[in-house]
Structures are given as C-alpha cells and as structure tokens.
Design a protein around this motif. Structure first.
Motif, mmCIF file in Angstrom:
data_model
loop_
_atom_site.group_PDB
_atom_site.id
_atom_site.type_symbol
_atom_site.label_atom_id
_atom_site.label_comp_id
_atom_site.label_asym_id
_atom_site.label_seq_id
_atom_site.Cartn_x
_atom_site.Cartn_y
_atom_site.Cartn_z
ATOM 1 N N SER A 211 0.863 -1.183 0.000
ATOM 2 C CA SER A 211 0.000 0.000 0.000
ATOM 3 C C SER A 211 0.900 1.234 0.000
ATOM 4 C CB SER A 211 -0.912 -0.024 1.227
ATOM 5 O OG SER A 211 -1.717 1.123 1.218
ATOM 6 N N PRO B 54 -5.942 -9.538 -5.520
ATOM 7 C CA PRO B 54 -5.577 -9.342 -4.109
ATOM 8 C C PRO B 54 -4.097 -8.976 -4.018
ATOM 9 C CG PRO B 54 -6.674 -11.479 -4.444
ATOM 10 C CD PRO B 54 -6.404 -10.902 -5.800
ATOM 11 N N TYR C 142 -2.826 -7.647 -0.620
ATOM 12 C CA TYR C 142 -2.416 -7.679 0.792
ATOM 13 C C TYR C 142 -3.311 -8.617 1.619
ATOM 14 C CZ TYR C 142 -6.399 -4.731 1.981
ATOM 15 O OH TYR C 142 -7.668 -4.254 2.134
ATOM 16 N N ASP C 143 -4.524 -8.869 1.121
ATOM 17 C CA ASP C 143 -5.449 -9.721 1.868
ATOM 18 C C ASP C 143 -5.641 -10.999 1.063
ATOM 19 O OD1 ASP C 143 -7.537 -11.002 3.024
ATOM 20 O OD2 ASP C 143 -8.946 -9.331 2.936
ATOM 21 N N HIS D 28 -6.725 -14.042 2.116
ATOM 22 C CA HIS D 28 -7.466 -15.128 2.771
ATOM 23 C C HIS D 28 -8.469 -15.823 1.843
ATOM 24 C CE1 HIS D 28 -10.726 -12.220 3.352
ATOM 25 N NE2 HIS D 28 -11.498 -13.193 3.788
ATOM 26 N N LYS D 29 -8.820 -15.190 0.697
ATOM 27 C CA LYS D 29 -9.745 -15.870 -0.231
ATOM 28 C C LYS D 29 -9.033 -16.275 -1.523
ATOM 29 C CE LYS D 29 -13.879 -13.382 1.211
ATOM 30 N NZ LYS D 29 -14.815 -12.317 0.848
ATOM 31 N N GLU E 7 -14.389 -7.304 -7.028
ATOM 32 C CA GLU E 7 -13.170 -7.224 -6.215
ATOM 33 C C GLU E 7 -13.560 -7.317 -4.747
ATOM 34 O OE1 GLU E 7 -10.438 -4.066 -7.251
ATOM 35 O OE2 GLU E 7 -9.153 -4.441 -5.501
ATOM 36 N N TYR E 8 -12.644 -7.839 -3.914
ATOM 37 C CA TYR E 8 -12.896 -7.812 -2.469
ATOM 38 C C TYR E 8 -11.779 -7.043 -1.759
ATOM 39 C CZ TYR E 8 -9.575 -11.723 -1.661
ATOM 40 O OH TYR E 8 -8.461 -12.523 -1.581
ATOM 41 N N SER E 9 -12.039 -6.715 -0.483
ATOM 42 C CA SER E 9 -11.131 -5.928 0.362
ATOM 43 C C SER E 9 -10.954 -4.492 -0.127
ATOM 44 C CB SER E 9 -9.755 -6.590 0.496
ATOM 45 O OG SER E 9 -9.884 -7.788 1.196
ATOM 46 N N ASN F 73 -12.180 -0.367 0.000
ATOM 47 C CA ASN F 73 -12.679 0.612 0.970
ATOM 48 C C ASN F 73 -13.745 1.491 0.314
ATOM 49 O OD1 ASN F 73 -11.025 0.271 3.472
ATOM 50 N ND2 ASN F 73 -9.366 0.502 1.973
ATOM 51 N N ARG G 298 -16.813 -3.940 1.826
ATOM 52 C CA ARG G 298 -15.524 -4.469 1.370
ATOM 53 C C ARG G 298 -15.618 -5.591 0.331
ATOM 54 N NH1 ARG G 298 -11.483 -2.438 3.994
ATOM 55 N NH2 ARG G 298 -10.051 -4.166 3.635
ATOM 56 N N GLU G 299 -16.719 -5.636 -0.443
ATOM 57 C CA GLU G 299 -16.811 -6.592 -1.552
ATOM 58 C C GLU G 299 -17.852 -6.063 -2.524
ATOM 59 O OE1 GLU G 299 -17.954 -10.098 0.729
ATOM 60 O OE2 GLU G 299 -20.067 -9.690 0.299
#
Ligand code: IPD
Ligand code: CA
Ligand code: CA
Length: 262
Positions: free
Chosen positions: A40, A159, A161-162, A164-165, A206-208, A210, A241-242
């Motif tokens: 970021s 993705p 930085y996140d 998890h998916k 997209e996810y994560s 803002n 966030r999605e």
C-alpha cells in the motif's frame, strides 16, 4: 445548492486537482514513495491532492464531513459526508502508468447521491447525481447491452495484501478465463467502475476494497442503468468491502459465477 450544481462544481475541482497530479507524475521519484502497509503505497502527491480536495469540497458543500483515504477532515457521524480517494491507482501513478483517478462521492447519511471519477491520464471525467443520469465529459453514458457472458469483458482487482480468499478467487478467475472474452486488471477500482458505467467493461468484481475506492464509481454505474451489489446479498457494496458491478443484461450469469466462488 442543487445536486446538479454541486456535481458540476465537484467536476471542476476534480479536474483542477487532476492537473496537479499529472504535473507531479513526471517528476515523482522512488525517493517520494512511502509504504503504509504491505503493497500500500503513498506519496506527497496523494496527501497534497487530498488537502486541495478537502479545502475545495468544504466550499462547495460545507455541511458535509469527510471520509477520506489519507485521513484529512472529520467524518460527520449522523449526516452527510464526502467520500474521497484523492488518487485511486497510486501504484500505477508511481510506476508511470496513465490509469489513475480522482474519486469523490457525496453520501447523505443513508446512500450515495453524487459521484465524480476523473481519469486523469485519459482526461475523461465521469459523473452522476441522483436521478440525473450519468455522463462522461458531458456526454450521457449507459452500461453495456450485451446479453451474453461469453461476449463480455470483465475487470477485477487482484488481491495484493489480503490473501485469505486466494484459492476461491483463483478458481473464479480460471472460470472467467474459460467463459468470457477476458479479464482486465486496470489498477484503479474507480476507473473499473466508470468503465462498467460507459459499457467498456460488462462487469467488475473485487474484495477488500474501501468505501473511497467504490462509492463514486458505484453511483455512476447505477445512474448509467447498471447494478452493484456485495457478494452476500445482505452486505453493503460501499462499506462492506466486496463488490460486483454489472449491466443488467448479464446479471444472472455474472452474479451466479462470482457468488459460486466468493
Ligand atoms: C487501489 C486501487 C486498486 C484496487 C485496490 C485499491 P489506491 O486504490 O483501486 O485497483 O485493486 O484494492 O486499494 O490504493 O490506489 O488508492
Ligand atoms: Ca483507492
Ligand atoms: Ca488512494
């Protein structure tokens, strides 16, 4: 002041601040780059652009607070807020790529009522206000009318930085490669949404993200006749966030595809 007039003044301000960013892009160097967290990035340009935007927006509509990426201004807990991303696509900007934008939305406490996305490198300003339709450089825009997922061009944000998916996301991409004309990773969620609004992209997910990445662009998609939603129907696409954005023509196929994985 009427919403249309607020929107036109915001367009003027976004163009002014965009011109500042364009000048800075040619002189910014690696020494100007700070890392906020994993991948970021930020520079003095994001911060100075936000300072100029907040000053200008206070004059346009003084009653609203601020939800701004670099933290300038205070949010208004129970009323209207400007939702501001001064520079969406910072990684592109710092690598000398032209796809980056100013993104400004006005939220009335319940919903977004106005959005402006100025894609600086293309000199294209997308905007919409509630009930007024959507425009690019003063011409009306509409979402794509193509009814087949197989003829569609999609956009996404990878993705960074996140993670998890990751597995589910990569499985979704694999299926997109097989069932569509292709997938673009443009590097600015605000521009991805603006391109859905004008029909260049048929859909985006997209996810994560803002609220400042999506608030303005999502409103422009809706005013251009398209739709936005979260992966989970009860979640909010702006603050949740999605997001999936699309023309109604491919709604069933795209929503089914994305939500079967994410
Ligand atoms: C980013 C861009 C990118 C998206 C990221 C955002 P920034 O915003 O919109 O396309 O994939 O999730 O954070 O950091 O350049 O303002
Ligand atoms: Ca952003
Ligand atoms: Ca940003």
């Amino acid at each position: 002041m009427k919403l249309e007039a607020i929107c036109k003044e915001t367009v003027h301000l976004a163009r002014e601040v965009g011109a500042y960013m364009r000048r800075e892009q040619s002189v910014v160097t690696a020494a100007d780059v700070e890392t906020k967290s994993l991948n970021s990035l930020v520079s003095h340009v994001d911060k100075e652009a936000e300072r100029r935007l907040v000053l200008g927006l206070k004059n346009i509509y003084p009653d609203a607070g601020f939800i701004a990426e670099e933290g300038t201004g205070e949010p208004n807990k129970n009323g209207a807020n400007w939702i501001v991303d001064p520079l969406d696509g910072t990684t592109n900007f710092l690598h000398g790529l032209p796809e980056y934008a100013v993104s400004i939305a006005l939220h009335d406490g319940e919903k977004v009522i106005m959005g402006v996305v100025y894609e600086v490198g293309q000199n294209e300003c997308y905007y919409a206000w509630k009930g007024g339709g959507a425009f690019c450089n003063d011409r009306p825009i509409r979402v794509s009318t193509n009814p087949h997922l197989s003829d569609s061009l999609l956009a996404t944000g990878f993705p960074y930085y996140d993670f998890h998916k990751m597995e589910a996301y990569l499985n979704l991409l694999r299926e997109c490669f097989q069932k569509t004309r292709g997938v673009r990773r443009w590097g600015s969620a605000a521009v991805d949404l603006a391109y859905v609004a004008c029909g260049r992209f048929d859909g985006f997910f997209e996810y994560s993200l803002n609220p400042w990445d999506v608030a303005a662009g999502a409103h422009i998609v809706e005013e251009a006749g398209g739709k936005v939603r979260a992966f989970t129907p009860t979640n909010d696409p702006i603050f949740g966030r999605e997001i999936i954005a699309y023309s109604s023509a491919i709604e069933e196929e795209l929503v089914q595809l994305v939500t079967s994985h994410l």
